[in-house]
Design a protein around this motif. Structure first.
Motif, PDB file in Angstrom:
ATOM      1  N   LYS A  32       0.843  -1.185   0.000  1.00 22.45           N
ATOM      2  CA  LYS A  32       0.000   0.000   0.000  1.00 22.45           C
ATOM      3  C   LYS A  32       0.886   1.246   0.000  1.00 22.45           C
ATOM      4  N   ASP A  34       0.838   5.682  -0.539  1.00 25.68           N
ATOM      5  CA  ASP A  34       0.032   6.894  -0.548  1.00 25.68           C
ATOM      6  C   ASP A  34       0.763   7.997  -1.298  1.00 25.68           C
ATOM      7  N   TYR A  36       0.949  12.030  -1.839  1.00 25.98           N
ATOM      8  CA  TYR A  36       0.556  13.282  -1.197  1.00 25.98           C
ATOM      9  C   TYR A  36       0.956  14.468  -2.067  1.00 25.98           C
ATOM     10  N   THR A  42      -3.794  14.148   0.615  1.00 27.20           N
ATOM     11  CA  THR A  42      -3.728  12.843  -0.042  1.00 27.20           C
ATOM     12  C   THR A  42      -4.350  12.940  -1.433  1.00 27.20           C
ATOM     13  N   THR A  45      -4.444   6.744  -3.034  1.00 33.24           N
ATOM     14  CA  THR A  45      -3.897   5.599  -2.317  1.00 33.24           C
ATOM     15  C   THR A  45      -3.857   4.409  -3.271  1.00 33.24           C
TER      16      THR A  45
END
Length: 258
Positions: A32, A34, A36, A42, A45
């Motif tokens: 996983k 992310d 930004y 964010t 994802t």
């Protein structure tokens, strides 16, 4: 903005001083990540499948409205706190192609260096009578002679507050000035280097402003040596008892290590 960012991830487990493949079952075969934005928001994802080699890859197309900034980042908080940054910039091609060329590659301190600066439009016409601002920088360098210590002993690491110089900046300003190119877009400079007890890297940076108001810079570098030769010293051993003799090898070389 509007371009696609491609990225790759490699997952490893550190065990007994070695990197091994991760436990795919514990990770459920995915990683996983992310993404930004520059202000910490964010953007997306990702849940990416891991290959048999513990690798994954993905991509993200930035919107045309993406704000320029230098701290966009992709991070993984799940496996190990790690992140990689990238910059989003509204690039615009300048009107002028600026070339800076220092004719010498190596000189001795206090010697002169000669530079040729040429400004041309990208359709290859010269930019005549163009104002040019130049700055000459100097930063410390080193001379590498394998197995030998060269130059003065550096004891700065013994200071209570030690901040090493990693050489990322251009150094201190040695000289600067303003000149104007001739009708053929050329400017020739003759500059004098300073004497020093250690080698240096001199960088000449020239900046102009094109018709649209965009600054354009060019750089070139030259090595500046404290003398015509370097002396290296090497002891027979690094530890000895008081009263014992210690021998030294002394090697004298030129700038090419000959």
């Amino acid at each position: 903005p509007g371009q696609t960012v491609y990225f790759k991830a490699i997952v490893r487990k550190a065990y007994n001083g070695r990197y091994e493949l991760p436990d795919m079952e514990a990770l459920q075969g995915v990683i996983k990540l992310d993404l930004y934005g520059d202000k910490g928001q964010t953007l997306k994802t990702f849940t990416l499948p891991l290959s048999d080699y513990g690798t994954a890859h993905g991509e993200y197309t930035l919107p045309e409205s993406a704000e320029p900034g230098g701290y966009y980042r992709i991070s993984s908080e799940e496996i190990y706190p790690y992140e990689v940054n990238f910059q989003v910039a509204a690039y615009r091609k300048p009107e002028i192609n600026l070339a800076v060329d220092i004719l010498e590659r190596q000189v001795k301190g206090s010697d002169k260096i000669n530079a040729k600066i040429e400004a041309r439009y990208f359709f290859d016409a010269p930019v005549g009578n163009l104002d040019m601002h130049w700055v000459l920088y100097a930063r410390d360098s080193y001379f590498n002679l394998p197995l030998y210590r060269v130059g003065l002993q550096d004891t700065s690491w013994l200071n209570a507050f030690y901040m090493p110089d990693f050489g990322f900046d251009l150094g201190v300003v040695v000289a600067e000035g303003d000149e104007r190119s001739d009708l053929s877009g050329l400017l020739e400079l003759t500059l004098t280097t300073q004497t020093a007890d250690k080698p240096s890297i001199y960088t000449l940076e020239v900046t102009v402003v094109d018709e649209s108001g965009l600054p354009v810079s060019g750089r070139d570098q030259v090595e500046v040596h404290p003398a015509n030769i370097y002396i290296g010293a090497k002891p027979d051993r690094w530890n000895a008892r008081a009263g014992e003799q210690i021998g030294f090898d002394v090697q004298v070389v030129d700038w090419e290590e000959k």
